[in-house]
Design a protein around this motif. Structure first.
Motif, PDB file in Angstrom:
ATOM      1  N   GLY A 159      78.667  54.076  48.192  1.00  0.00           N
ATOM      2  CA  GLY A 159      77.469  54.687  47.620  1.00  0.00           C
ATOM      3  C   GLY A 159      76.234  53.826  47.677  1.00  0.00           C
ATOM      4  O   GLY A 159      75.163  54.250  47.206  1.00  0.00           O
ATOM      5  N   TYR A 160      76.315  52.634  48.268  1.00  0.00           N
ATOM      6  CA  TYR A 160      75.178  51.721  48.286  1.00  0.00           C
ATOM      7  C   TYR A 160      74.989  51.149  49.690  1.00  0.00           C
ATOM      8  O   TYR A 160      75.961  50.883  50.418  1.00  0.00           O
ATOM      9  CB  TYR A 160      75.383  50.545  47.307  1.00  0.00           C
ATOM     10  CG  TYR A 160      75.304  50.933  45.850  1.00  0.00           C
ATOM     11  CD1 TYR A 160      74.123  50.779  45.126  1.00  0.00           C
ATOM     12  CD2 TYR A 160      76.423  51.458  45.206  1.00  0.00           C
ATOM     13  CE1 TYR A 160      74.067  51.137  43.788  1.00  0.00           C
ATOM     14  CE2 TYR A 160      76.355  51.823  43.865  1.00  0.00           C
ATOM     15  CZ  TYR A 160      75.177  51.653  43.165  1.00  0.00           C
ATOM     16  OH  TYR A 160      75.121  52.011  41.846  1.00  0.00           O
ATOM     17  N   ASN A 161      73.714  50.958  50.048  1.00  0.00           N
ATOM     18  CA  ASN A 161      73.325  50.189  51.225  1.00  0.00           C
ATOM     19  C   ASN A 161      72.382  49.090  50.764  1.00  0.00           C
ATOM     20  O   ASN A 161      71.336  49.371  50.143  1.00  0.00           O
ATOM     21  CB  ASN A 161      72.614  51.081  52.261  1.00  0.00           C
ATOM     22  CG  ASN A 161      73.615  51.789  53.156  1.00  0.00           C
ATOM     23  OD1 ASN A 161      74.783  51.417  53.202  1.00  0.00           O
ATOM     24  ND2 ASN A 161      73.163  52.816  53.851  1.00  0.00           N
ATOM     25  N   ILE A 162      72.754  47.850  51.060  1.00  0.00           N
ATOM     26  CA  ILE A 162      71.991  46.699  50.550  1.00  0.00           C
ATOM     27  C   ILE A 162      71.500  45.872  51.726  1.00  0.00           C
ATOM     28  O   ILE A 162      72.279  45.548  52.636  1.00  0.00           O
ATOM     29  CB  ILE A 162      72.850  45.836  49.597  1.00  0.00           C
ATOM     30  CG1 ILE A 162      73.376  46.689  48.437  1.00  0.00           C
ATOM     31  CG2 ILE A 162      72.051  44.659  49.072  1.00  0.00           C
ATOM     32  CD1 ILE A 162      74.316  45.936  47.511  1.00  0.00           C
ATOM     33  N   ASN A 181      70.560  53.477  46.686  1.00  0.00           N
ATOM     34  CA  ASN A 181      71.645  53.947  45.839  1.00  0.00           C
ATOM     35  C   ASN A 181      71.827  55.452  46.070  1.00  0.00           C
ATOM     36  O   ASN A 181      70.971  56.257  45.660  1.00  0.00           O
ATOM     37  CB  ASN A 181      71.322  53.649  44.375  1.00  0.00           C
ATOM     38  CG  ASN A 181      72.422  54.113  43.433  1.00  0.00           C
ATOM     39  OD1 ASN A 181      73.457  54.630  43.886  1.00  0.00           O
ATOM     40  ND2 ASN A 181      72.224  53.941  42.144  1.00  0.00           N
ATOM     41  N   PHE A 182      72.941  55.835  46.721  1.00  0.00           N
ATOM     42  CA  PHE A 182      73.240  57.237  46.998  1.00  0.00           C
ATOM     43  C   PHE A 182      74.379  57.755  46.130  1.00  0.00           C
ATOM     44  O   PHE A 182      75.027  58.742  46.470  1.00  0.00           O
ATOM     45  CB  PHE A 182      73.631  57.427  48.477  1.00  0.00           C
ATOM     46  CG  PHE A 182      72.557  57.008  49.437  1.00  0.00           C
ATOM     47  CD1 PHE A 182      71.404  57.748  49.558  1.00  0.00           C
ATOM     48  CD2 PHE A 182      72.708  55.862  50.200  1.00  0.00           C
ATOM     49  CE1 PHE A 182      70.407  57.373  50.462  1.00  0.00           C
ATOM     50  CE2 PHE A 182      71.721  55.467  51.092  1.00  0.00           C
ATOM     51  CZ  PHE A 182      70.562  56.229  51.225  1.00  0.00           C
ATOM     52  N   PHE A 186      72.470  62.275  48.280  1.00  0.00           N
ATOM     53  CA  PHE A 186      71.451  61.813  49.203  1.00  0.00           C
ATOM     54  C   PHE A 186      70.049  62.270  48.783  1.00  0.00           C
ATOM     55  O   PHE A 186      69.066  61.563  48.970  1.00  0.00           O
ATOM     56  CB  PHE A 186      71.776  62.318  50.616  1.00  0.00           C
ATOM     57  CG  PHE A 186      70.839  61.817  51.673  1.00  0.00           C
ATOM     58  CD1 PHE A 186      70.953  60.533  52.171  1.00  0.00           C
ATOM     59  CD2 PHE A 186      69.811  62.627  52.143  1.00  0.00           C
ATOM     60  CE1 PHE A 186      70.075  60.064  53.131  1.00  0.00           C
ATOM     61  CE2 PHE A 186      68.924  62.165  53.107  1.00  0.00           C
ATOM     62  CZ  PHE A 186      69.066  60.882  53.609  1.00  0.00           C
ATOM     63  N   GLU A 187      69.960  63.511  48.206  1.00  0.00           N
ATOM     64  CA  GLU A 187      68.658  64.037  47.819  1.00  0.00           C
ATOM     65  C   GLU A 187      68.096  63.334  46.580  1.00  0.00           C
ATOM     66  O   GLU A 187      66.899  63.391  46.334  1.00  0.00           O
ATOM     67  CB  GLU A 187      68.763  65.535  47.562  1.00  0.00           C
ATOM     68  CG  GLU A 187      69.106  66.337  48.813  1.00  0.00           C
ATOM     69  CD  GLU A 187      69.202  67.817  48.513  1.00  0.00           C
ATOM     70  OE1 GLU A 187      69.153  68.159  47.305  1.00  0.00           O
ATOM     71  OE2 GLU A 187      69.328  68.610  49.467  1.00  0.00           O
ATOM     72  N   GLU A 219      62.607  56.732  42.389  1.00  0.00           N
ATOM     73  CA  GLU A 219      63.685  57.687  42.146  1.00  0.00           C
ATOM     74  C   GLU A 219      63.146  59.096  42.277  1.00  0.00           C
ATOM     75  O   GLU A 219      62.114  59.440  41.682  1.00  0.00           O
ATOM     76  CB  GLU A 219      64.263  57.469  40.750  1.00  0.00           C
ATOM     77  CG  GLU A 219      65.374  58.448  40.391  1.00  0.00           C
ATOM     78  CD  GLU A 219      65.872  58.237  38.965  1.00  0.00           C
ATOM     79  OE1 GLU A 219      66.712  59.038  38.510  1.00  0.00           O
ATOM     80  OE2 GLU A 219      65.388  57.288  38.308  1.00  0.00           O
ATOM     81  N   ASN A 220      63.843  59.912  43.096  1.00  0.00           N
ATOM     82  CA  ASN A 220      63.480  61.325  43.189  1.00  0.00           C
ATOM     83  C   ASN A 220      63.961  62.045  41.938  1.00  0.00           C
ATOM     84  O   ASN A 220      65.091  61.858  41.489  1.00  0.00           O
ATOM     85  CB  ASN A 220      64.126  61.969  44.414  1.00  0.00           C
ATOM     86  CG  ASN A 220      63.463  61.531  45.705  1.00  0.00           C
ATOM     87  OD1 ASN A 220      62.311  61.089  45.681  1.00  0.00           O
ATOM     88  ND2 ASN A 220      64.169  61.644  46.805  1.00  0.00           N
TER      89      ASN A 220
END
Length: 635
Positions: A159-162, A181-182, A186-187, A219-220
């Motif tokens: 769930g994370y890309n760092i 942070n997904f 994703f949205e 943050e969306n």
């Protein structure tokens, strides 16, 4: 009564010392090869020593049956190669001890090893195999250690890309951090940037504690209206932020029950039971599919029940579908074609699914049958490889780690290619499963019997001159004659007598050429009904060879060079194939082979005609050279 003698102890001791070393070397090589297949999936997981110890232990147990044949082959080659190199094998044979008696104690030991190999494969191997696969799956599912590299996105945390631009190895401080942070979808991604940060593992090893300093978070916010085109977001600036990320780094053993369908984790009894169950299941599924297809596809695919009743009552045998289709309106035709297309697609999809189910069951049955036979063939390989290695060592007479290792690896590679290739083809259903699994044994067993027979009879196996002579004879290729000046000459040639012999040979050759029509096509029937030798050519060849031996004592270099023109005469190839008349007749009846042999014999006749003319010409040149030499000596 079996009596153990000092010779048996000596041979067995020599073999056991080398076998112990070669076995552990082979086992180590196979374990490294096995580890290399999974090293990319296991590295960086932070596995504990006891987990790695279990991995090596179970992999070693499963690879013992595969290591034994190669170790036996290499040890046998080295042992009997050493015996041959030190002339110990020659001394044993000189004492009247045959090779089979010499190798008897080692044969009994290899039979014992074959039994142990079968025990490992049938009892210990399946259990170790299940534990090994369970351990491998558990190791693959373990989360890797958190070691974020510089300059690339790290995605091993679910769930994370760092992204970290720079990392201080001494303090562990991360600089210029970007986090996606997904975890909420994703949205609804959370994007965090921080100038500095630090990542720690909690004491329970279930979470990561992330400390961030001097950054911003975006943050969306999820839109309340589906048709809304504007999605608001929230921006947050912080001096210090702490976040917990769920991350389990502990090693947990998975349940291995999902491996119960595999054939390599079962013994022979369990495999037999599984084959019976799979066969019964396949038969029941096949009958059910057949009934379903016959009741729905063919009977109800096109005709309705009312149509079927009408056809039966009116005894209609043939339905002209073309006339029915042509009588329809355009709208009805379109409807029929669309319905038919949908029906065909539905049937095709249904049959593909049913075909997949039946093929999967058939593949499982073939895999179980192959593994059942593999337990026997791999055990027999221990004995077969010894009967290949021991005679080869006695023949090549080379010990050490040079030639034996090369030959052992070559033979084992051939065995592995045949075994794996034939087994793969058999499991695919393109070959009988028993034949495919036993293919390597069928190929190598006669090879071991051949080497043992040749070594026991002290026959020459690796003499290249013997094979070269055979292929020269088969292809009709002759050697060239090479005459050299002798350093010591005891008897000088009697040139006057030799001239008479030369004239006599020339007359015999000329007479043969006049009485035999060598250029013409021979009689097909006479060739394959004749088994007599050509005594005239045999006599010419005998005289010529005796004369060459006589003139080889000359000191005249020109004369020696002229004798190199003499051909080696073939005294039989231009007449018939075999000494047995019925065998010649058999080949003559087989038209394709007989025609080829007939043309080959004609080729030998043409070559014989050319050879006789060369002999006549060479005889004349030698006579002239002898006369010239005699005139020179008289002056």
């Amino acid at each position: 009564m079996l009596r153990i003698k000092k010779l048996d102890i000596f041979v067995l001791k020599s073999f056991l010392l080398l076998f112990a070393g070669t076995f552990f070397i082979c086992l180590f090589i196979f374990m490294m090869q096995f580890l290399w297949r999974y090293v990319d999936e296991l590295v960086g997981k932070g596995l504990e020593i006891n987990v790695l110890a279990q991995f090596f232990f179970y992999s070693g147990l499963t690879l013992i049956p595969l290591s034994l044949p190669l170790a036996i082959l290499l040890a046998a080659l080295m042992t009997f190669g050493n015996f041959g190199e030190r002339y110990e094998l020659l001394s044993m044979k000189a004492a009247g001890i045959p090779l089979l008696r010499i190798i008897r104690p080692v044969v009994l030991f290899c039979v014992f090893l074959g039994g142990m190999s079968f025990f490992f494969q049938n009892i210990i191997g399946p259990r170790a195999q299940k534990q090994l696969w369970t351990l491998l799956v558990s190791m693959k599912q373990k989360s890797p250690e958190v070691d974020i590299p510089e300059g690339v996105f790290y995605s091993d945390i679910d769930g994370y890309n760092i992204y970290v631009k720079h990392k201080d190895r001494k303090t562990g401080l991360l600089k210029d951090i970007l986090i996606y942070n997904f975890s909420d979808g994703f949205e609804n991604a959370h994007i965090i940037w921080a100038a500095e940060g630090k990542l720690e593992l909690t004491a329970d090893k279930q979470h990561l504690f992330l400390h961030l300093y001097n950054g911003e978070q975006f943050e969306n916010l999820k839109s309340q209206s589906v048709i809304s085109r504007n999605v608001p977001y929230r921006r947050e600036t912080f001096k210090e932020k702490h976040t917990l990320i769920q991350f389990s780094s502990e090693f947990n053993m998975v349940d291995g029950s999902f491996l119960d369908r595999r054939s390599d984790i079962k013994n022979m009894h369990e495999i037999s039971v599984a084959i019976d169950s799979l066969t019964t299941h396949a038969d029941s599924v096949g009958r059910s599919m057949y009934s379903d297809i016959m009741s729905t596809t063919y009977r109800g695919a096109v005709l309705t029940p009312a149509d079927s009743v009408k056809i039966k009552t009116e005894n209609i045998a043939v339905i002209n579908t073309d006339s029915i289709y042509n009588s329809m309106t355009s709208q009805e035709k379109l409807k029929v074609l669309t319905t038919t297309e949908n029906r065909v697609k539905s049937l095709s999809t249904d049959w593909d699914m049913k075909s997949f189910l039946t093929k999967d069951t058939d593949n499982s049955i073939r895999s179980h049958r192959s593994d059942w036979h593999k337990k026997i063939t791999l055990s027999l390989a221990c004995i077969i490889f010894f009967f290949i290695g021991a005679p080869l060592g006695a023949i090549i007479r080379k010990g050490g780690l040079g030639m034996p290792v090369v030959i052992s690896v070559l033979i084992f590679v051939i065995y592995y290619i045949i075994d794996s290739g034939a087994t793969r083809v058999a499991k695919s259903g393109e070959m009988n499963i028993v034949l495919g699994t036993w293919m390597s044994t069928i190929v190598l067993a006669p090879l071991g019997a051949f080497f043992t027979y040749k070594s026991n009879k002290d026959s020459v196996v690796f003499n290249l001159d013997v094979y070269a002579a055979f292929f020269r004879k088969l292809l009709g290729i002759r050697q060239s004659r090479h005459m050299f000046k002798k350093e010591v000459i005891i008897h000088t040639p009697e040139y006057a007598k030799d001239i008479e012999i030369l004239d006599e040979i020339s007359k015999d050759c000329q007479t043969y050429l006049e009485t035999h029509r060598l250029k013409g096509m021979p009689n097909y029937i006479q060739i394959f009904t004749n088994n007599k030798h050509d005594d005239a050519i045999a006599e010419i060849s005998k005289k010529m060879e005796a004369l060459i031996e006589e003139l080889s004592n000359t000191k005249d270099a020109v004369l020696l060079n002229l004798m190199n023109n003499y051909p080696f005469l073939s005294v039989k190839a231009h007449k018939s194939l075999f000494d047995n008349r019925w065998l010649n007749l058999l080949f003559g009846i087989i038209v394709p082979a007989g025609l080829l042999l007939y043309l080959n014999i004609w080729r030998y006749r043409l070559r014989l005609e050319k050879d006789l003319r060369v002999i006549i010409k060479t005889n004349q040149s030698i006579i002239e050279q002898i006369e010239k030499q005699q005139l020179y000596l008289q002056k």
